[in-house]
Design an enzyme around this catalytic site. Structure first.
Site: not given
Length: 364
Positions: A226, A158
């Site tokens: 992500s 992330k």
């Protein structure tokens, strides 16, 4: 030596629901203080302003604290949410926790976590970010007890994307940014992070700034990246296999060559260690598949297997949502379960128009 891993997939019944995590803890499947990572899908729009990720993050951390995990420890647990459950994809979370188990020489599931140095907005999309991500991946590998990059089958990250605020901050310091389009910066952040993973694992040499988002021959076969507004570092979870760990679980990987490549999904499941027929069916899984994790991307030539599609020209529904729905349906048809982790924006993650697939199985 890292501890053995217990891993379970649980449904999310509403956007702020973490009741199934609480049940796992209450039933003694895992201890709150030994949860080390959570990876899940939330039902928001999957865009820059998808706040369902933040809502879910809070709900799961609150349960861990309520069930006895120290608050400071819970703050450090990597929880990676991918927003957008388009089509049949069902909101869910995959939870990883350490458990006590007899060591075994057979390679079994292991997990390592690291945070990169702070990523400045002007670094997003440039080789300085590649280097910082690569360094964090190496730390996470070491913590997982993995010495051979070939034993890494899944790297979930992330990272920050660009917002109006961070773009303004960079400009105020006399810096430039790769793009001023915040939604485009999601693809950008994911892509350059994947290049950092590929460098760390020896899949590619260090790219140039000109390669980022342009040279699609450069990719990682295990990266699942992500991005969002939740943090300003790269949060890195490395999942692989290592001998001496023990436990019931094992992970494998492959790639989908295009959006319809069911064989790529089956190859990942077989690589994880399940013995399946030549032409398998979802019933052959017999409850032994914990979950699959995929990235997908609309092919830049606007075709799939030579047939034209309109995803990249559609001004009503962004291609992110269309390809995610498509690949989610293909994946659910393979597994027989709509609770699959399918995430979009796969630049430099798997081959162009396709994407990486990781599968975790229960070997008993």
């Amino acid at each position: 030596m890292p501890s053995a891993i217990e891993v379970r997939k649980v449904p999310i019944h509403s956007v702020a629901d973490a009741s199934e995590l609480a049940k796992l803890i209450d039933d003694g499947v895992m201890e709150a203080s030994r949860v080390i990572a959570i990876i899940g899908k939330t039902e928001g729009n999957g865009g820059v302003n998808d706040y369902t990720r933040i809502i879910a993050d809070r709900a799961f951390r609150e349960v861990l604290i309520e069930k006895g995990a120290p608050e400071e420890q819970v703050k450090q647990v990597p929880i990676v949410w991918s927003g957008g459950t388009d089509g049949v994809i069902s909101p869910h979370a995959t939870i990883f926790a350490t458990v006590d188990a007899e060591p075994t020489d057979e390679p079994r599931l292991t997990v390592g976590f690291a945070m990169s140095e702070q990523l400045l907005p002007e670094e997003i999309g440039r080789t300085s970010m590649v280097s910082k991500v690569a360094d964090a991946v190496k730390v996470a590998m070491e913590r997982a007890g993995i010495t051979d990059p070939k034993d890494v089958h899944y790297v979930q990250t992330k990272t920050p994307l660009l917002t109006i605020h961070t773009i303004r901050d960079a400009k105020s310091r006399g810096k430039t940014v790769w793009t001023e389009h915040t939604h485009e910066s999601m693809d950008l952040s994911n892509g350059v992070t994947a290049l950092g993973i590929a460098v760390a694992l020896g899949e590619i040499e260090m790219p140039t700034d000109a390669d980022v988002m342009h040279n699609r021959d450069l990719y990682s076969a295990v990266a699942s990246c992500s991005s969002g507004v939740e943090l300003d570092q790269a949060q890195v979870v490395v999942v692989g296999n290592a001998p001496g760990v023990g436990g019931r679980y094992r992970i494998g990987h492959s790639v989908m060559k295009d959006a319809l490549d069911q064989d790529g999904i089956w190859e990942a499941i077989k690589d994880a260690g399940l013995d399946l027929p030549e032409r398998p069916h979802s019933s052959d899984l017999d409850g032994r598949l914990v979950n699959v994790f995929l990235k997908c991307e609309a092919s830049q030539d606007g075709t799939v297997r030579g047939r034209r599609n309109a995803m990249l020209d559609d001004s009503d529904v962004h291609w992110h949502r269309q390809i995610k729905s498509c690949v989610g349906g293909v994946t659910a048809a393979v597994t027989g379960d709509p609770a699959v982790f399918v995430s979009v924006s796969a630049a430099h993650q798997g081959p162009e128009g396709g994407g990486p697939v990781a599968a975790i199985v229960d070997l008993g």
